[in-house]
Every structure is written in C-alpha cells, then in structure tokens.
Design a protein around this motif. Sequence first.
Motif, PDB file in Angstrom:
ATOM      1  N   GLU A 126      13.907  -3.208   0.078  1.00 18.15           N
ATOM      2  CA  GLU A 126      12.892  -2.570   0.921  1.00 18.15           C
ATOM      3  C   GLU A 126      11.674  -2.135   0.099  1.00 18.15           C
ATOM      4  OE1 GLU A 126      13.015   1.903   2.500  1.00 18.15           O
ATOM      5  OE2 GLU A 126      14.501   0.617   3.476  1.00 18.15           O
ATOM      6  N   MET A 127      11.903  -1.639  -1.114  1.00 23.14           N
ATOM      7  CA  MET A 127      10.822  -1.017  -1.891  1.00 23.14           C
ATOM      8  C   MET A 127      10.108  -1.952  -2.862  1.00 23.14           C
ATOM      9  SD  MET A 127      12.163   2.785  -2.765  1.00 23.14           S
ATOM     10  CE  MET A 127      10.554   3.205  -3.401  1.00 23.14           C
ATOM     11  N   MET A 128      10.664  -3.103  -3.185  1.00 22.14           N
ATOM     12  CA  MET A 128      10.100  -3.924  -4.252  1.00 22.14           C
ATOM     13  C   MET A 128       9.013  -4.890  -3.794  1.00 22.14           C
ATOM     14  SD  MET A 128      11.298  -2.441  -6.776  1.00 22.14           S
ATOM     15  CE  MET A 128      10.393  -3.397  -7.956  1.00 22.14           C
ATOM     16  N   GLY A 129       8.528  -4.733  -2.611  1.00 19.66           N
ATOM     17  CA  GLY A 129       7.347  -5.472  -2.166  1.00 19.66           C
ATOM     18  C   GLY A 129       7.479  -6.978  -2.218  1.00 19.66           C
ATOM     19  N   GLY A 130       8.641  -7.512  -1.880  1.00 21.91           N
ATOM     20  CA  GLY A 130       8.816  -8.954  -1.843  1.00 21.91           C
ATOM     21  C   GLY A 130       9.271  -9.585  -3.150  1.00 21.91           C
ATOM     22  N   LEU A 131       9.348  -8.806  -4.227  1.00 21.09           N
ATOM     23  CA  LEU A 131       9.871  -9.342  -5.486  1.00 21.09           C
ATOM     24  C   LEU A 131      11.365  -9.625  -5.315  1.00 21.09           C
ATOM     25  CD1 LEU A 131       8.229  -6.949  -8.104  1.00 21.09           C
ATOM     26  CD2 LEU A 131       7.751  -9.381  -7.811  1.00 21.09           C
ATOM     27  N   PRO A 132      11.860 -10.717  -5.902  1.00 22.72           N
ATOM     28  CA  PRO A 132      13.296 -10.973  -5.813  1.00 22.72           C
ATOM     29  C   PRO A 132      14.091  -9.890  -6.534  1.00 22.72           C
ATOM     30  CG  PRO A 132      12.148 -12.786  -6.930  1.00 22.72           C
ATOM     31  CD  PRO A 132      11.144 -11.737  -6.622  1.00 22.72           C
ATOM     32  N   VAL A 133      15.192  -9.461  -5.937  1.00 24.08           N
ATOM     33  CA  VAL A 133      16.050  -8.422  -6.521  1.00 24.08           C
ATOM     34  C   VAL A 133      17.379  -9.076  -6.898  1.00 24.08           C
ATOM     35  CG1 VAL A 133      17.275  -6.254  -6.077  1.00 24.08           C
ATOM     36  CG2 VAL A 133      14.966  -6.596  -5.171  1.00 24.08           C
ATOM     37  N   ARG A 134      17.760  -8.932  -8.154  1.00 25.75           N
ATOM     38  CA  ARG A 134      19.028  -9.450  -8.662  1.00 25.75           C
ATOM     39  C   ARG A 134      19.933  -8.271  -9.008  1.00 25.75           C
ATOM     40  NH1 ARG A 134      17.073 -13.381  -6.605  1.00 25.75           N
ATOM     41  NH2 ARG A 134      15.995 -15.023  -7.707  1.00 25.75           N
ATOM     42  N   SER A 135      21.223  -8.453  -8.835  1.00 23.16           N
ATOM     43  CA  SER A 135      22.152  -7.355  -9.061  1.00 23.16           C
ATOM     44  C   SER A 135      23.200  -7.695 -10.105  1.00 23.16           C
ATOM     45  CB  SER A 135      22.857  -6.994  -7.749  1.00 23.16           C
ATOM     46  OG  SER A 135      23.874  -6.051  -7.987  1.00 23.16           O
ATOM     47  N   ASP A 136      23.372  -6.781 -11.030  1.00 22.67           N
ATOM     48  CA  ASP A 136      24.485  -6.805 -11.971  1.00 22.67           C
ATOM     49  C   ASP A 136      25.172  -5.437 -11.886  1.00 22.67           C
ATOM     50  OD1 ASP A 136      26.208  -7.747 -13.873  1.00 22.67           O
ATOM     51  OD2 ASP A 136      24.887  -7.327 -15.564  1.00 22.67           O
ATOM     52  N   LEU A 137      25.289  -4.918 -10.656  1.00 27.00           N
ATOM     53  CA  LEU A 137      25.928  -3.629 -10.418  1.00 27.00           C
ATOM     54  C   LEU A 137      27.437  -3.832 -10.293  1.00 27.00           C
ATOM     55  CD1 LEU A 137      23.471  -2.126  -7.785  1.00 27.00           C
ATOM     56  CD2 LEU A 137      23.692  -1.477 -10.191  1.00 27.00           C
ATOM     57  N   ILE A 183       9.086  -0.030  -9.851  1.00 31.45           N
ATOM     58  CA  ILE A 183      10.363   0.365 -10.460  1.00 31.45           C
ATOM     59  C   ILE A 183      10.442   1.878 -10.611  1.00 31.45           C
ATOM     60  CG2 ILE A 183      11.649   0.314 -12.638  1.00 31.45           C
ATOM     61  CD1 ILE A 183      10.892  -2.682 -12.820  1.00 31.45           C
ATOM     62  N   ALA A 184       9.355   2.505 -11.051  1.00 35.18           N
ATOM     63  CA  ALA A 184       9.346   3.965 -11.212  1.00 35.18           C
ATOM     64  C   ALA A 184       9.607   4.656  -9.875  1.00 35.18           C
ATOM     65  CB  ALA A 184       8.020   4.424 -11.803  1.00 35.18           C
ATOM     66  N   HIS A 185       8.999   4.152  -8.804  1.00 39.57           N
ATOM     67  CA  HIS A 185       9.219   4.751  -7.485  1.00 39.57           C
ATOM     68  C   HIS A 185      10.647   4.505  -6.990  1.00 39.57           C
ATOM     69  CE1 HIS A 185       5.385   6.503  -6.392  1.00 39.57           C
ATOM     70  NE2 HIS A 185       4.820   5.512  -7.062  1.00 39.57           N
ATOM     71  N   LEU A 186      11.193   3.337  -7.290  1.00 39.81           N
ATOM     72  CA  LEU A 186      12.574   3.060  -6.911  1.00 39.81           C
ATOM     73  C   LEU A 186      13.530   3.984  -7.652  1.00 39.81           C
ATOM     74  CD1 LEU A 186      14.758   1.464  -5.458  1.00 39.81           C
ATOM     75  CD2 LEU A 186      14.519  -0.319  -7.212  1.00 39.81           C
ATOM     76  N   LEU A 187      13.313   4.186  -8.944  1.00 40.54           N
ATOM     77  CA  LEU A 187      14.152   5.111  -9.716  1.00 40.54           C
ATOM     78  C   LEU A 187      14.089   6.523  -9.140  1.00 40.54           C
ATOM     79  CD1 LEU A 187      13.444   3.900 -13.349  1.00 40.54           C
ATOM     80  CD2 LEU A 187      15.670   3.893 -12.191  1.00 40.54           C
TER      81      LEU A 187
END
Length: 84
Positions: free
Chosen positions: A58-69, A11-15
């Motif tokens: 791409e960056m979260m290493g296979g973790l599911p990504v959910r969006s509330d954007l 998360i820190a690297h994604l930010l």
Amino acid sequence: MREGDEGEYLIAHLLDRLAGDEVAELGVRIEMRGGAVLLSGAVPTAARRDQILRIADEMMGGLPVRSDLVVVCADAPDRSEELR
C-alpha cells in the motif's frame, strides 16, 4: 527529488508506520535491492507477516515488494524434551 531519494523516503515512512500502534513491529529490516523493496526479519505469526506485506504494498507507491520475512513461533513447548 531523485529516484533513490524517493525510495528512501518511502522506506522511512513505512518503518515509522510499522513501529506505530497498529503493528508495533521493530524487527523488520527494509532496503532497496535492484529497484524492488526487500523486507527481511522475523515475525511472530503468519497473520503479522501478511499485515506487514499488505501495508508495504500500500505504501511503496507501486515499487515491487519482496519478502524474506520468517515466521518464528515463540510458544512454549507442548511436551517435555527427552535428553539421552
């Protein structure tokens, strides 16, 4: 490194990447929720939202990504407001 620590590290690297020149987005909040990564906040366009989600996947290493954007249009109105 523990599993929770790895998620926080990613998360820190994604930010950092979202704050960089490629995207320059500082208004996105990112947190771990139940084994998934949740992105929330407001973005100016649907294209920007799609770009952020692509980078997160791409960056979260296979973790599911959910969006509330939420896409918030900040364009000037195209007509005057009528007050009654």
